[in-house]
Scaffold this motif. Structure first.
Motif, short mmCIF file in Angstrom:
data_model
loop_
_atom_site.label_atom_id
_atom_site.label_comp_id
_atom_site.label_asym_id
_atom_site.label_seq_id
_atom_site.Cartn_x
_atom_site.Cartn_y
_atom_site.Cartn_z
N VAL A 71 0.86 -1.19 0.00
CA VAL A 71 0.00 0.00 0.00
C VAL A 71 0.90 1.24 0.00
O VAL A 71 1.72 1.41 0.89
N SER A 72 0.74 2.10 -1.01
CA SER A 72 1.55 3.31 -1.09
C SER A 72 0.65 4.54 -1.14
O SER A 72 -0.51 4.47 -1.57
N LYS A 73 1.19 5.66 -0.70
CA LYS A 73 0.47 6.94 -0.69
C LYS A 73 -0.87 6.81 0.03
O LYS A 73 -1.89 7.35 -0.42
N LEU A 74 -0.87 6.09 1.15
CA LEU A 74 -2.09 5.94 1.93
C LEU A 74 -2.36 7.22 2.70
O LEU A 74 -1.52 7.66 3.49
N PRO A 75 -3.52 7.87 2.49
CA PRO A 75 -3.80 9.12 3.21
C PRO A 75 -4.19 8.86 4.66
O PRO A 75 -5.09 8.09 4.95
N ILE A 76 -3.48 9.48 5.59
CA ILE A 76 -3.77 9.42 7.01
C ILE A 76 -4.08 10.83 7.49
O ILE A 76 -3.20 11.68 7.49
N ASN A 77 -5.33 11.08 7.82
CA ASN A 77 -5.76 12.43 8.22
C ASN A 77 -5.38 13.47 7.18
O ASN A 77 -4.93 14.58 7.50
N GLY A 78 -5.54 13.09 5.90
CA GLY A 78 -5.28 14.01 4.81
C GLY A 78 -3.83 14.10 4.37
O GLY A 78 -3.52 14.79 3.39
N VAL A 79 -2.94 13.38 5.05
CA VAL A 79 -1.51 13.42 4.72
C VAL A 79 -1.07 12.03 4.27
O VAL A 79 -1.33 11.05 4.97
N PRO A 80 -0.39 11.91 3.11
CA PRO A 80 0.04 10.57 2.66
C PRO A 80 1.07 9.98 3.60
O PRO A 80 2.00 10.66 4.03
N THR A 95 -8.87 -3.74 14.53
CA THR A 95 -8.91 -2.33 14.92
C THR A 95 -8.59 -1.38 13.78
O THR A 95 -8.97 -0.21 13.81
N SER A 96 -7.88 -1.84 12.75
CA SER A 96 -7.57 -0.99 11.60
C SER A 96 -8.75 -0.96 10.63
O SER A 96 -9.18 -2.02 10.15
N PRO A 97 -9.28 0.21 10.30
CA PRO A 97 -10.40 0.28 9.34
C PRO A 97 -10.04 -0.34 7.98
O PRO A 97 -10.87 -1.01 7.37
N LEU A 98 -8.82 -0.10 7.53
CA LEU A 98 -8.40 -0.61 6.22
C LEU A 98 -8.29 -2.13 6.23
O LEU A 98 -8.79 -2.82 5.34
N MET A 141 0.77 -17.98 2.37
CA MET A 141 0.74 -16.89 3.32
C MET A 141 -0.65 -16.25 3.28
O MET A 141 -1.24 -16.09 2.21
N ALA A 142 -1.16 -15.89 4.44
CA ALA A 142 -2.46 -15.22 4.51
C ALA A 142 -2.31 -13.80 4.00
O ALA A 142 -1.40 -13.06 4.41
N GLY A 143 -3.20 -13.38 3.11
CA GLY A 143 -3.10 -12.05 2.53
C GLY A 143 -4.43 -11.34 2.45
O GLY A 143 -5.50 -11.96 2.58
N LEU A 144 -4.36 -10.03 2.26
CA LEU A 144 -5.55 -9.19 2.10
C LEU A 144 -5.44 -8.42 0.80
O LEU A 144 -4.37 -7.92 0.44
N ASN A 145 -6.56 -8.33 0.10
CA ASN A 145 -6.67 -7.49 -1.09
C ASN A 145 -7.13 -6.10 -0.63
O ASN A 145 -8.24 -5.94 -0.12
N ILE A 146 -6.27 -5.10 -0.78
CA ILE A 146 -6.57 -3.76 -0.32
C ILE A 146 -6.95 -2.88 -1.51
O ILE A 146 -6.17 -2.68 -2.44
N ILE A 147 -8.18 -2.35 -1.47
CA ILE A 147 -8.67 -1.44 -2.51
C ILE A 147 -8.96 -0.11 -1.83
O ILE A 147 -9.77 -0.04 -0.90
N TYR A 148 -8.30 0.95 -2.27
CA TYR A 148 -8.42 2.23 -1.58
C TYR A 148 -8.14 3.38 -2.54
O TYR A 148 -7.61 3.18 -3.64
N GLU A 149 -8.46 4.58 -2.11
CA GLU A 149 -8.13 5.78 -2.87
C GLU A 149 -6.89 6.41 -2.26
O GLU A 149 -6.87 6.73 -1.06
#
Length: 233
Positions: A71-80, A95-98, A141-149
């Protein structure tokens, strides 16, 4: 959303050193005949940002999908977020929304035959290890498909690897290790209707893992005047 949830905690390299037919059989993949009969062998070492095949459940079939790792350039409180995130720790899956969103509906399997860790022996010495199944077989390995803006408002579709605490053998190298899904639980993990998918995640046991040291790199101390500066040789 705190950036601490997405801290990096495992060196990011793994290998899938196996033939196409071995992978198809292991994961019961629906594959084109050309792919099924190919002599292709997968590359030795996979690293973050690389587009790699992962196993997903689509239209009642297990298939290969190609996705970038991390996951790259993930926005956290408006800041990547400054760093790319390649793993999701099992402790933060709920606990993590993503992570929690992906855990419910977008689970993947990442085929591998080994993974790599770097151990800091002392201030001047590092060692690289390859860690693999004692049986030398493919594992998942257990993995997650992450789809995000992302912070550039682009929709990203990638994967991360779930990690857990290392067993006693691996702790001598690193405090984390990839989380596994056993073969009999592949389908349960991939299906959306699994009641509590975290219960399917497990750790490599002490006897199931082995490792070999690939290299040691040291630093010498270069004396310049009254200053001592380490440099790699």
């Amino acid at each position: 959303m705190s950036s601490e949830v997405y801290s990096i905690s495992m060196c990011g390299r793994y290998a899938l050193n196996a033939s196409a037919s071995q992978v198809i059989e292991q994961f019961q993949l629906v594959a084109e005949e050309e792919f099924r009969n190919s002599n292709r062998r997968y590359e030795k070492e996979v690293y973050p940002t690389k587009i790699e095949e992962v196993v997903a459940r689509i239209n009642d079939s297990n298939i290969f999908e190609s996705k970038p790792w991390g996951v790259s350039k993930l926005p956290i409180n408006g800041v990547p977020l400054k760093d790319q995130v390649n793993v999701a720790t099992i402790e933060k899956l709920v606990t993590s929304p993503l992570w929690s969103k992906a855990l419910k509906k977008h689970r993947l399997l990442i085929p591998a035959t080994s993974y790599f860790e770097w151990k800091e022996v002392d201030k001047y010495t590092n060692e690289k290890y390859e860690i693999f199944s004692s049986s030398k077989e493919i594992f998942a390995m257990a993995g997650l498909n992450i789809i995000y803006e992302d912070s550039d408002k682009k929709i990203k579709d990638c994967f991360v690897i779930i990690t857990t605490e290392a067993n006693e053998k691996i702790k001598s190298i690193h405090h984390r290790q990839p989380a596994l899904i056993e073969k009999q639980n592949y389908l349960h993990w991939l299906l959306d209707d699994s009641a509590n998918p975290i219960e399917l995640i497990r750790q490599f046991s002490f006897d199931e893992m082995d490792f070999s040291k690939l290299w040691t790199k040291s630093k010498k101390v270069k004396i310049s005047g009254n200053e001592k500066q380490p440099f790699l040789f």
